[in-house]
Design a protein around this motif. Structure first.
Motif, PDB file in Angstrom:
ATOM      1  N   PRO A  36       0.797  -1.229   0.000  1.00 16.15           N
ATOM      2  CA  PRO A  36       0.000   0.000   0.000  1.00 16.15           C
ATOM      3  C   PRO A  36       0.828   1.277   0.000  1.00 16.15           C
ATOM      4  O   PRO A  36       0.332   2.345  -0.349  1.00 16.15           O
ATOM      5  N   LEU A  37       2.121   1.175   0.394  1.00 11.57           N
ATOM      6  CA  LEU A  37       2.971   2.356   0.447  1.00 11.57           C
ATOM      7  C   LEU A  37       3.656   2.650  -0.883  1.00 11.57           C
ATOM      8  O   LEU A  37       4.237   3.717  -1.060  1.00 11.57           O
ATOM      9  N   ALA A  38       3.600   1.694  -1.805  1.00  8.02           N
ATOM     10  CA  ALA A  38       4.368   1.811  -3.040  1.00  8.02           C
ATOM     11  C   ALA A  38       3.976   3.040  -3.861  1.00  8.02           C
ATOM     12  O   ALA A  38       4.822   3.652  -4.504  1.00  8.02           O
ATOM     13  N   ALA A  39       2.709   3.379  -3.824  1.00  5.81           N
ATOM     14  CA  ALA A  39       2.233   4.491  -4.642  1.00  5.81           C
ATOM     15  C   ALA A  39       2.339   5.836  -3.932  1.00  5.81           C
ATOM     16  O   ALA A  39       1.975   6.867  -4.489  1.00  5.81           O
ATOM     17  N   ARG A  40       2.863   5.825  -2.703  1.00  3.29           N
ATOM     18  CA  ARG A  40       2.938   7.061  -1.925  1.00  3.29           C
ATOM     19  C   ARG A  40       4.392   7.470  -1.728  1.00  3.29           C
ATOM     20  O   ARG A  40       5.217   6.666  -1.321  1.00  3.29           O
ATOM     21  N   THR A  41       4.686   8.726  -1.981  1.00  2.27           N
ATOM     22  CA  THR A  41       6.052   9.220  -1.838  1.00  2.27           C
ATOM     23  C   THR A  41       6.540   9.082  -0.404  1.00  2.27           C
ATOM     24  O   THR A  41       7.680   8.696  -0.152  1.00  2.27           O
ATOM     25  N   TRP A  42       5.669   9.380   0.553  1.00  5.62           N
ATOM     26  CA  TRP A  42       6.078   9.328   1.954  1.00  5.62           C
ATOM     27  C   TRP A  42       6.294   7.901   2.439  1.00  5.62           C
ATOM     28  O   TRP A  42       6.898   7.675   3.493  1.00  5.62           O
ATOM     29  N   GLY A  43       5.833   6.937   1.643  1.00  5.85           N
ATOM     30  CA  GLY A  43       5.966   5.558   2.065  1.00  5.85           C
ATOM     31  C   GLY A  43       7.302   4.930   1.725  1.00  5.85           C
ATOM     32  O   GLY A  43       7.549   3.776   2.059  1.00  5.85           O
ATOM     33  N   ARG A  44       8.180   5.671   1.075  1.00  7.56           N
ATOM     34  CA  ARG A  44       9.462   5.114   0.677  1.00  7.56           C
ATOM     35  C   ARG A  44      10.499   5.252   1.797  1.00  7.56           C
ATOM     36  O   ARG A  44      10.417   6.138   2.626  1.00  7.56           O
ATOM     37  N   GLY A  45      11.496   4.371   1.771  1.00  4.45           N
ATOM     38  CA  GLY A  45      12.616   4.492   2.684  1.00  4.45           C
ATOM     39  C   GLY A  45      12.300   4.080   4.106  1.00  4.45           C
ATOM     40  O   GLY A  45      12.086   2.902   4.399  1.00  4.45           O
ATOM     41  N   LEU A  46      12.240   5.067   5.000  1.00  3.93           N
ATOM     42  CA  LEU A  46      12.097   4.801   6.422  1.00  3.93           C
ATOM     43  C   LEU A  46      10.813   4.047   6.781  1.00  3.93           C
ATOM     44  O   LEU A  46      10.874   3.048   7.512  1.00  3.93           O
ATOM     45  N   PRO A  47       9.625   4.475   6.304  1.00  2.64           N
ATOM     46  CA  PRO A  47       8.416   3.711   6.655  1.00  2.64           C
ATOM     47  C   PRO A  47       8.494   2.247   6.221  1.00  2.64           C
ATOM     48  O   PRO A  47       8.072   1.351   6.956  1.00  2.64           O
ATOM     49  N   ALA A  48       9.036   2.000   5.035  1.00  5.07           N
ATOM     50  CA  ALA A  48       9.153   0.624   4.557  1.00  5.07           C
ATOM     51  C   ALA A  48      10.101  -0.178   5.438  1.00  5.07           C
ATOM     52  O   ALA A  48       9.861  -1.345   5.750  1.00  5.07           O
ATOM     53  N   ALA A  49      11.209   0.448   5.856  1.00  6.57           N
ATOM     54  CA  ALA A  49      12.165  -0.234   6.714  1.00  6.57           C
ATOM     55  C   ALA A  49      11.564  -0.508   8.087  1.00  6.57           C
ATOM     56  O   ALA A  49      11.835  -1.544   8.698  1.00  6.57           O
ATOM     57  N   LEU A  50      10.748   0.424   8.588  1.00  8.49           N
ATOM     58  CA  LEU A  50      10.067   0.217   9.869  1.00  8.49           C
ATOM     59  C   LEU A  50       9.132  -0.988   9.793  1.00  8.49           C
ATOM     60  O   LEU A  50       9.091  -1.818  10.702  1.00  8.49           O
TER      61      LEU A  50
END
Length: 199
Positions: A36-50
């Protein structure tokens, strides 16, 4: 040497179960969680790692639960935050051990390494002991072998479903969760602190 009796060792069973959970269950669950985060800019990097950090700890906890309950008659309620928190010091401990193995035979280096790096494994031990002292860190639970088999059967179904769903979203440019080391480190620390506060 080969020791078939090792299979009966509780420590071996826990290690094997946790490793299986991390290698088999965590990847498809992580793919589903970050999709669900793939299409959101804020979902890249840190949120994905969390999310990856949390899912890996949860997958390991799911895999070892029957072994814990059968061997000890109780299960830990804090193993997920504990695993997330000690991950940083665990990685540091591995680095210290590697350096010590390569250079520890040099007396001056060994002395300096002990003074500088000793707090890393000490932090690992202190963290584990701190979680163990929490009054509600575990609850009594005993599972019969039959229930353990049923549990792993259910985990197998979960694994199949997660794999099936993960394949279904592979064509949607799912965000890779293999974050760079600094991002992963920040993620581990953030998850650990958050879960600690929740506990």
């Amino acid at each position: 040497s080969w020791d078939p009796g090792l299979v009966a060792s509780v420590s071996f069973q826990l290690s094997a179960a946790a490793t299986a959970g991390v290698l088999l269950l965590a990847p498809p669950l992580t793919e589903l969680a970050v999709a669900p985060l793939a299409a959101r800019t804020w979902g890249r990097g840190l949120p994905a790692a969390l999310i990856e950090t949390a899912v890996v700890a949860i997958a390991a906890a799911i895999a070892v639960l029957p072994v814990q309950a059968t061997a000890f008659g109780n299960v830990s309620l804090v193993q997920v935050p504990a695993n997330a928190l000690v991950a940083l010091s665990y990685e540091g401990t591995l680095v210290v051990a590697t350096i010590a193995a390569l250079t520890g035979w040099l007396a001056p280096v060994a002395t300096i390494l002990h003074l500088v790096a000793a707090p890393v494994p000490a932090t690992f031990i202190a963290t584990v002991e701190a979680f163990a002292r929490i009054p509600t860190s575990s609850i009594p639970l005993y599972l019969t072998p039959v229930f353990g088999v049923a549990w792993y059967a259910a985990v197998g179904v979960l694994f199949w479903y997660a794999q099936h769903r993960a394949r279904a979203v592979q064509g949607d440019q799912v965000l890779s969760v293999r974050a760079a080391l600094p991002v992963r480190t920040i993620a581990l620390a953030t998850v650990a602190v958050t879960l600690w506060l929740l506990v």
